[in-house]
Design an enzyme around this catalytic site. Sequence first.
Site, mmCIF file in Angstrom:
data_model
loop_
_atom_site.group_PDB
_atom_site.id
_atom_site.type_symbol
_atom_site.label_atom_id
_atom_site.label_comp_id
_atom_site.label_asym_id
_atom_site.label_seq_id
_atom_site.Cartn_x
_atom_site.Cartn_y
_atom_site.Cartn_z
ATOM 1 N N ASP A 104 4.576 -45.408 -44.636
ATOM 2 C CA ASP A 104 3.859 -46.069 -45.720
ATOM 3 C C ASP A 104 2.506 -45.382 -45.884
ATOM 4 O O ASP A 104 1.669 -45.424 -44.975
ATOM 5 C CB ASP A 104 3.687 -47.552 -45.369
ATOM 6 N N HIS A 105 2.306 -44.755 -47.043
ATOM 7 C CA HIS A 105 1.077 -43.985 -47.249
ATOM 8 C C HIS A 105 -0.161 -44.863 -47.316
ATOM 9 O O HIS A 105 -1.285 -44.359 -47.249
ATOM 10 C CB HIS A 105 1.193 -43.145 -48.522
ATOM 11 N N ARG A 106 0.019 -46.179 -47.431
ATOM 12 C CA ARG A 106 -1.133 -47.077 -47.372
ATOM 13 C C ARG A 106 -1.638 -47.225 -45.944
ATOM 14 O O ARG A 106 -2.815 -47.519 -45.720
ATOM 15 C CB ARG A 106 -0.747 -48.455 -47.921
ATOM 16 N N CYS A 120 -1.440 -44.836 -43.442
ATOM 17 C CA CYS A 120 -2.042 -43.615 -42.900
ATOM 18 C C CYS A 120 -1.828 -42.482 -43.878
ATOM 19 O O CYS A 120 -1.073 -42.599 -44.846
ATOM 20 C CB CYS A 120 -1.432 -43.271 -41.537
#
Length: 409
Positions: free
Chosen positions: A379-381, A383
């Site tokens: 999940d790019h939120r 890291c």
Amino acid sequence: MSEFRLPDLGEGLTEAEIVAWHVAVGDEVRVDQVVVDVETAKASVEVPIPYAGTVSQLHAKVGEVVAVGAPLISVGAAASNGTDAESSEYSGNVLIGYGTSAGRSRRARRGSSPTPLLASLQRQDRPGAKSGRTVAVVSPLVRRMAREADLDLSSVRGSGPGGLIMRRDVEGALARPADEPDVQRIPLQGVRKAMADKLSRSRREIPEATVWVDVDATDLLTARAAINARRPEEPVSLLALLARFVVAGLSRYPELNGRIVGEELVLPRAVGLGFAAQTERGLVVPVVANAQQLSVRQLSGELARMTGKARDGKLTPADTTGGTITVNNYGVFGVDGSAAIINHPEVAIVGIGRIVDRPWVVDGALAVRKITQLTLSFDHRACDGGTAGGFLRYVADCVESPISLLADL
């Protein structure tokens, strides 16, 4: 008269399907006797009753979906003494797997017939079958569904072990239009529906990205063979080794061990290690709690135990909740890589593909080595690519040189 309602099944579950009744109107029941099997979106659950007395009414039929809090069974005065139905002070928690009284009675069945879940595979002629040939069916529920629908079981293709006809096969046959004889329709319900909903939500809400790397697993296989040679009675699986590397990597990159809640990244100290398990009922993700406290051998044992429960349909809701990261060995399906969907609401899933012989450069010379591919969907939120790449590279280094993990233990 005591009315027992479907209890809270936990983890936001709001309903359950009646799979099998173990009592009938007029039967006497004891406190904590299992009276019904239900299937939720996450697991099959045995439900005991907190009252003693005589069954006066069953409020739902097999196959019906009952909401939490809706009437399930009514119990009146016991025939033996004429007193009101007795309740156990220890029965506040009424789901098998969570514990009721310390001296819980074992399941009682009407008559001496074995439960369908424990009956051995047998080939039986269904009365009224048009072809007259023997069909593979073991569940009385399946036979009754076919009988009530006037369905010839000899025309149904079984999807279970050895061609065993399952409930889903009968449901698919009944849902098939008459003008589409070669089309099978399988309803998305129970575990399959729950997983479909979770994966769909994951793709809608999580901005995921995937990174991957090819690694030399030659030394890993050598190390595993040496470990298992010392104690062959307790073999260590490849998935357990990967899982232990992942757990060690989370101590360096804790951002990947958590979940997004609102506008916060929540990072628990414990690792709830989920792993993908394929079963007859569909894909499930059992969770090994506090995985950071387990050795490789202990972790391997837990993975095997939970896999057995999953395949037997005996996972409780507690067995499939609390995950903080998931691992997946899709190499068992003969594929090299996969951009796996994150198990919502977690923020990462790690996978390993099949291990194959490939040419590889070692110390400047070409050699044939055991190569596999590791993938990380994240999940790019939670890291950025630097953290994700660093974590995956750490796990890859452990695969290529398992002894390097000793520095972190």
